[in-house]
Design an enzyme around this catalytic site. Structure first.
Site, PDB file in Angstrom:
ATOM      1  N   HIS A 155       0.838  -1.231   0.000  1.00 30.52           N
ATOM      2  CA  HIS A 155       0.000   0.000   0.000  1.00 30.52           C
ATOM      3  C   HIS A 155       0.861   1.265   0.000  1.00 30.52           C
ATOM      4  CE1 HIS A 155      -3.495  -2.544   1.161  1.00 30.52           C
ATOM      5  NE2 HIS A 155      -2.552  -3.199   1.816  1.00 30.52           N
ATOM      6  N   SER A 276      14.956  20.327 -17.381  1.00 30.97           N
ATOM      7  CA  SER A 276      13.762  21.128 -17.638  1.00 30.97           C
ATOM      8  C   SER A 276      14.186  22.403 -18.341  1.00 30.97           C
ATOM      9  CB  SER A 276      13.076  21.450 -16.312  1.00 30.97           C
ATOM     10  OG  SER A 276      12.353  22.653 -16.417  1.00 30.97           O
ATOM     11  N   LYS A 282      16.473  20.560 -12.383  1.00 25.02           N
ATOM     12  CA  LYS A 282      15.712  19.321 -12.578  1.00 25.02           C
ATOM     13  C   LYS A 282      16.491  18.201 -13.248  1.00 25.02           C
ATOM     14  CE  LYS A 282      11.368  19.167 -12.460  1.00 25.02           C
ATOM     15  NZ  LYS A 282      10.504  18.378 -11.611  1.00 25.02           N
ATOM     16  N   GLU A 289       9.046   7.406 -17.172  1.00 21.92           N
ATOM     17  CA  GLU A 289       7.695   7.947 -17.387  1.00 21.92           C
ATOM     18  C   GLU A 289       7.151   7.562 -18.758  1.00 21.92           C
ATOM     19  OE1 GLU A 289       7.320  12.126 -15.148  1.00 21.92           O
ATOM     20  OE2 GLU A 289       9.054  11.979 -16.467  1.00 21.92           O
TER      21      GLU A 289
END
Ligand code: ARG
Length: 475
Positions: A155, A276, A282, A289
């Site tokens: 979880h 970025s 970043k 992804e």
């Protein structure tokens, strides 16, 4: 060039032709169409429907055309409807009328299914090899971090401590099932539809078994209608590719979490991270992804084909033309994702200290307290209750389990003697998980060795299959 026309007086409307045309995407089948044409030419020759001289000419022209397709010297033109008509035009340009003789006993219905099977087999072998490369990368990483403790989650909450190698290698097991599924798929996909014609077989004395053998198929279809209708092999391939995609997506999600600053466990190598345009600090996990994102189109492709097949009369219907783009897309998508993902896995560095420090937090050792009481003869339900009370007391006092005093332990349960502290270490907890498949180091070491030999065996199977299907691969 149209492959029909005798009974028509008017030409095809431009809009209808544009809708009908598939050569933009089915051109990928050209090498396979040429191979199945060669096999068909041999069958016609054997049946005495071509003379020796005609057979030699046709096989020679097919070879020439194949080289031209490969070099890009021969490409479809604006009037070609599909790969089959384009290549027949090519053959006719070389041989004149003789170029049209391959159409005897063959229809585009059995031809397209044969070509697509050849394409799918060839490409699934390639995907299988790429999945196996990822397994190798995961196993190597698991070996590197086999002794690194880390928290395990259920979880997404701290559950029990683990060895991080155990966490990494679980993905290689999931991929092993994918490879198994691909192996199973071959048995059903490698059946030849060639010789079924439009749907009813042929009155010419053709030998479908011999063209099947020539192309590397196990056998030919028992039922000619089934042969031209069956696209189970496409739907099944799309399922197993979607399953690989779903595994990559779940892995990708973990890489995203682990590389976040909240976790701080993983550093994705510069080569596989992106920056970025506005935030100079970043380092984004785009490969992970994109793997997660691409899974959606793999699942979509499966849905497209299942929906197209549902309710379709069981013979050739033009709807079946819609089977190709989803299959090409799923294969090409995975051929892009897998090497990048493997590169990311091989080059990711994990922070042992951060993972080890986090391993005992979140009361992840509470099960050890319960198991300690079970070993002392207490039923698990009562032991669970007592361990829960220990957590409750700790939470109220803002301390960890091992910081409870002897008196506090004894007050919760008389059998919670000071001995309990021995099991309240991550090392002890991990080392005690000796059940088959558990996280203890000796288990993990043999798990790594077993999976290694399984991967080696699979690689041999892939090489074997490549040999079996060499008829399909050969030019
Ligand atoms: N382009 C067609 C397909 O992909 C080839 C078969 C055409 N057959 C026919 N009867 N029109 O399905």
């Amino acid at each position: 060039m149209a492959l029909w026309g005798g009974r028509f007086t008017g030409g095809t409307d431009d809009a209808a032709f544009a809708l009908s045309r598939s050569v933009e995407f089915d051109w990928r089948l050209a090498p396979y169409d040429l191979r199945s044409s060669r096999a068909h030419a041999k069958v016609l020759l054997k049946a005495g429907l071509l003379t020796e001289d005609q057979g030699v000419k046709i096989i020679g022209a097919l070879k020439e055309l194949s080289d031209e397709v490969l070099s890009g010297a021969f490409i479809p033109n604006a009037s070609d409807e599909d790969v089959h008509s384009a290549l027949e035009r090519g053959l006719t340009e070389k041989l004149g009328e003789l170029g049209g003789s391959l159409r005897a006993g063959r229809s585009r219905n059995d031809q397209v299914s044969t070509d697509l099977r050849l394409y799918a087999i060839d490409h699934l072998l390639m995907i299988e090899a790429l999945v196996s490369d990822l397994q190798v990368a995961l196993i190597a990483k698991a070996d590197e971090y086999k002794d690194a403790p880390a928290p395990g989650f259920t979880h997404l909450q701290h559950a029990q401590p683990l060895l991080f190698g155990h966490e990494l290698i679980k993905h290689a097991h999931a991929l092993a099932r994918d490879i198994d599924r691909i192996h199973d798929w071959f048995a059903r996909a490698a059946i030849s539809p060639l010789g079924s014609g439009a749907l009813a077989g042929s009155s010419l004395e053709l030998d479908p078994q011999s063209s099947a053998k020539e192309l590397g198929f196990h056998s030919s279809f028992e039922n000619s209608i089934d042969a031209v209708s069956d696209r189970d092999f496409v739907a099944e391939a799309l399922f197993l590719l979607a399953m690989v995609g779903s595994h990559l997506s779940r892995m990708g999600e973990e890489w995203c979490l682990w590389s976040s600053s909240e976790f701080g466990w993983a550093v994705i190598d510069d080569g596989f991270a992106t920056g970025s345009s506005i935030m100079p600090q970043k380092r984004n996990p785009d490969v992970a992804e994109l793997a997660r994102g691409k899974a959606s189109r793999l699942i979509g492709n499966l849905t497209t084909v299942l929906t197209m097949l549902k309710g379709l009369p069981f013979a050739y219907n033009r709807d079946l033309q819609e089977d190709k783009e989803p299959l090409f897309d799923s294969i090409e998508t995975l051929a892009l994702v897998l090497p990048a993902f493997t590169g990311m896995v091989s080059t990711t560095k994990f922070n042992r200290e951060v993972m080890a420090a986090s391993a005992p937090t979140g009361f992840s050792l509470a099960t050890e307290v319960a198991d300690f009481l079970v070993r002392a003869g207490i039923p698990f339900a009562n032991a669970h209750e007592a361990a829960g009370q220990c957590v409750h007391t700790c939470e109220a006092a803002g301390i960890q389990l091992h910081e409870l005093s002897d008196t506090q332990f004894a007050a919760i349960h008389p059998l919670l003697t000071p001995e309990v502290r021995k099991v309240l270490t991550v090392e002890g907890a991990v080392a005690s998980r000796l059940t088959y498949g558990g996280t203890a180091l000796p288990n993990l070491v043999s798990q790594i060795a077993n999976l290694h030999s399984q991967v080696d065996m699979n690689r041999m199977k892939i090489a074997d299959k490549k040999r079996t299907f060499s008829g399909m691969m050969a030019q």
